[in-house]
Design an enzyme around this catalytic site. Structure first.
Site, PDB file in Angstrom:
ATOM      1  N   LYS A  34       0.855  -1.188   0.000  1.00  0.00           N
ATOM      2  CA  LYS A  34       0.000   0.000   0.000  1.00  0.00           C
ATOM      3  C   LYS A  34       0.892   1.240   0.000  1.00  0.00           C
ATOM      4  O   LYS A  34       1.800   1.355   0.820  1.00  0.00           O
ATOM      5  CB  LYS A  34      -0.916   0.000   1.225  1.00  0.00           C
ATOM      6  CG  LYS A  34      -1.861   1.183   1.256  1.00  0.00           C
ATOM      7  CD  LYS A  34      -2.862   1.051   2.391  1.00  0.00           C
ATOM      8  CE  LYS A  34      -2.399   1.656   3.671  1.00  0.00           C
ATOM      9  NZ  LYS A  34      -2.344   3.115   3.725  1.00  0.00           N
ATOM     10  N   ASP A  61      -3.503   4.346  -1.538  1.00  0.00           N
ATOM     11  CA  ASP A  61      -4.406   4.809  -0.477  1.00  0.00           C
ATOM     12  C   ASP A  61      -4.366   6.335  -0.427  1.00  0.00           C
ATOM     13  O   ASP A  61      -3.738   6.922   0.451  1.00  0.00           O
ATOM     14  CB  ASP A  61      -3.968   4.193   0.859  1.00  0.00           C
ATOM     15  CG  ASP A  61      -4.957   4.479   1.976  1.00  0.00           C
ATOM     16  OD1 ASP A  61      -6.093   4.901   1.674  1.00  0.00           O
ATOM     17  OD2 ASP A  61      -4.591   4.273   3.148  1.00  0.00           O
ATOM     18  N   LYS A  63      -7.188   8.278  -0.546  1.00  0.00           N
ATOM     19  CA  LYS A  63      -8.394   8.797   0.127  1.00  0.00           C
ATOM     20  C   LYS A  63      -8.922  10.063  -0.530  1.00  0.00           C
ATOM     21  O   LYS A  63      -9.049  11.116   0.115  1.00  0.00           O
ATOM     22  CB  LYS A  63      -8.111   9.049   1.610  1.00  0.00           C
ATOM     23  CG  LYS A  63      -7.722   7.801   2.385  1.00  0.00           C
ATOM     24  CD  LYS A  63      -7.645   8.081   3.870  1.00  0.00           C
ATOM     25  CE  LYS A  63      -7.279   6.858   4.680  1.00  0.00           C
ATOM     26  NZ  LYS A  63      -5.902   6.373   4.488  1.00  0.00           N
ATOM     27  N   ASP A  66     -13.331  15.204  -2.887  1.00  0.00           N
ATOM     28  CA  ASP A  66     -13.441  16.539  -3.497  1.00  0.00           C
ATOM     29  C   ASP A  66     -14.780  16.572  -4.222  1.00  0.00           C
ATOM     30  O   ASP A  66     -15.555  15.608  -4.126  1.00  0.00           O
ATOM     31  CB  ASP A  66     -12.256  16.752  -4.468  1.00  0.00           C
ATOM     32  CG  ASP A  66     -11.917  18.225  -4.643  1.00  0.00           C
ATOM     33  OD1 ASP A  66     -12.851  19.052  -4.724  1.00  0.00           O
ATOM     34  OD2 ASP A  66     -10.723  18.551  -4.697  1.00  0.00           O
ATOM     35  N   THR A 116     -10.103   4.100  10.992  1.00  0.00           N
ATOM     36  CA  THR A 116     -10.036   3.209  12.164  1.00  0.00           C
ATOM     37  C   THR A 116      -9.408   3.899  13.377  1.00  0.00           C
ATOM     38  O   THR A 116      -9.393   3.340  14.467  1.00  0.00           O
ATOM     39  CB  THR A 116      -9.258   1.927  11.835  1.00  0.00           C
ATOM     40  OG1 THR A 116      -8.090   2.292  11.114  1.00  0.00           O
ATOM     41  CG2 THR A 116     -10.080   0.977  11.020  1.00  0.00           C
ATOM     42  N   ARG A 207       2.942  -0.169  10.488  1.00  0.00           N
ATOM     43  CA  ARG A 207       4.007  -0.009  11.479  1.00  0.00           C
ATOM     44  C   ARG A 207       4.434  -1.287  12.194  1.00  0.00           C
ATOM     45  O   ARG A 207       5.638  -1.444  12.451  1.00  0.00           O
ATOM     46  CB  ARG A 207       3.624   1.095  12.463  1.00  0.00           C
ATOM     47  CG  ARG A 207       3.633   2.462  11.790  1.00  0.00           C
ATOM     48  CD  ARG A 207       2.845   3.480  12.562  1.00  0.00           C
ATOM     49  NE  ARG A 207       1.416   3.172  12.544  1.00  0.00           N
ATOM     50  CZ  ARG A 207       0.483   3.919  13.124  1.00  0.00           C
ATOM     51  NH1 ARG A 207       0.844   5.013  13.776  1.00  0.00           N
ATOM     52  NH2 ARG A 207      -0.785   3.587  13.061  1.00  0.00           N
TER      53      ARG A 207
HETATM   54  O1  C5P Z   1       0.682   1.297  10.698  1.00  0.00           O
HETATM   55  P1  C5P Z   1      -0.723   0.788  10.609  1.00  0.00           P
HETATM   56  O2  C5P Z   1      -0.811  -0.723  10.579  1.00  0.00           O
HETATM   57  O3  C5P Z   1      -1.646   1.411  11.634  1.00  0.00           O
HETATM   58  O4  C5P Z   1      -1.180   1.271   9.162  1.00  0.00           O
HETATM   59  C1  C5P Z   1      -2.512   1.271   8.741  1.00  0.00           C
HETATM   60  C2  C5P Z   1      -2.578   1.937   7.395  1.00  0.00           C
HETATM   61  O5  C5P Z   1      -3.923   1.931   6.969  1.00  0.00           O
HETATM   62  C3  C5P Z   1      -2.124   3.383   7.402  1.00  0.00           C
HETATM   63  O6  C5P Z   1      -1.430   3.581   6.174  1.00  0.00           O
HETATM   64  C4  C5P Z   1      -3.401   4.183   7.436  1.00  0.00           C
HETATM   65  O7  C5P Z   1      -3.280   5.394   6.722  1.00  0.00           O
HETATM   66  C5  C5P Z   1      -4.363   3.254   6.703  1.00  0.00           C
HETATM   67  N1  C5P Z   1      -5.790   3.395   6.996  1.00  0.00           N
HETATM   68  C6  C5P Z   1      -6.329   3.334   8.277  1.00  0.00           C
HETATM   69  N2  C5P Z   1      -7.688   3.456   8.473  1.00  0.00           N
HETATM   70  C7  C5P Z   1      -8.504   3.604   7.426  1.00  0.00           C
HETATM   71  C8  C5P Z   1      -7.974   3.673   6.132  1.00  0.00           C
HETATM   72  C9  C5P Z   1      -6.608   3.531   5.956  1.00  0.00           C
HETATM   73  O8  C5P Z   1      -5.590   3.147   9.242  1.00  0.00           O
HETATM   74  N3  C5P Z   1      -9.815   3.645   7.629  1.00  0.00           N
END
Ligand code: C5P
Length: 229
Positions: A34, A61, A63, A66, A116, A207
């Site tokens: 991603k 991703d 998002k 607009d 989330t 992460r």
């Molecule tokens: O590091 P982590 O596992 O928290 O990464 C989650 C990824 O998913 C991040 O890149 C974040 O921007 C993305 N994301 C999210 N919640 C959403 C959509 C995308 O955490 N609803």
């Protein structure tokens, strides 16, 4: 251990060089990545092409959110570039514009329901009267009506979403953590195995892999967790 095409690693890293180093480290254990807002301004689209040329699946991703006309033009520029998934916010006009612009390309349009990192309390503070779950399910119904390919949602909501959507509808869940892992800013989380049990078609983990002292070992533990199910 072979890769699992349902597991996307979020390359939330400062440069394409660091992203490519991570891709080298994870090697054949990961076949899907991603690319998000951190890499977009510093060569994210070029990185997407490099990853596609190496046979990896690519999830953009970005998002998008607009006016419909602008989203339509953005998606029309992105769709021919060969990525596999693109996120837009789950607002009806935004979703319809993205679906229209994707046209005959294979790019899957994924609607972000509720981030989330937001829980009921955070939503109330922003001004929403609905709980996170109510807002997610409301937006899922609108996503199906708009004809998108899937939604992004918390693994905790995947189960209820499955009951509302047609067969083959994609549910991609970030907010995935091993049970002993640091949640960071994610609030609505579950383990990889539980996310799939709940009905996720794909999961995104960033992460816990990219910041691990041994990213390959972190992937190994995640794949073990998925396969144990
Ligand atoms: O590091 P982590 O596992 O928290 O990464 C989650 C990824 O998913 C991040 O890149 C974040 O921007 C993305 N994301 C999210 N919640 C959403 C959509 C995308 O955490 N609803």
């Amino acid at each position: 251990m072979g890769a699992d095409p349902r597991l996307y690693v979020a390359l939330d890293l400062p440069s394409t060089q660091q992203a490519l180093e991570m891709v080298e480290i994870l090697d054949d254990d990961i076949c899907a990545y991603k690319i998000g807002l951190q890499l977009l301004p510093v060569g994210g689209m070029e990185l997407a092409q490099v990853l596609k040329a190496r046979g990896k699946a690519v999830f953009l991703d970005y998002k998008l959110h607009d006016i419909g006309a602008t989203v339509q033009k953005a998606v029309a520029s992105i769709a021919p570039m060969g990525a596999d998934m693109l996120t837009v916010h789950a607002t009806p006009d935004v979703m319809s514009a993205a679906v229209k612009a994707r046209a005959e390309h294979s790019l899957k349009i994924m609607a972000v329901t509720v981030l989330t990192s937001l829980d009921d309390h955070a939503l109330r503070k922003i001004g929403f009267a609905m709980s996170a779950e109510e807002l997610v399910l409301h937006r899922v119904k609108q996503a199906v009506e708009a004809g998108v390919d899937g939604v992004i949602a918390s693994p905790l909501e995947a189960c209820k979403i499955r009951a509302l959507v047609p067969d083959g509808f994609l549910i991609t869940t970030p907010g995935v953590r091993m049970s002993d892992g640091d949640k960071g800013d994610q609030k609505r989380v579950s383990t990889p195995r539980q996310a799939f049990k709940n009905g996720a078609s794909h999961i995104v983990i960033g992460r816990p892999i990219t910041q691990a002292s041994d990213p390959k070992a972190a992937v190994g533990a995640i794949l073990d967790n998925i396969r144990a199910g």
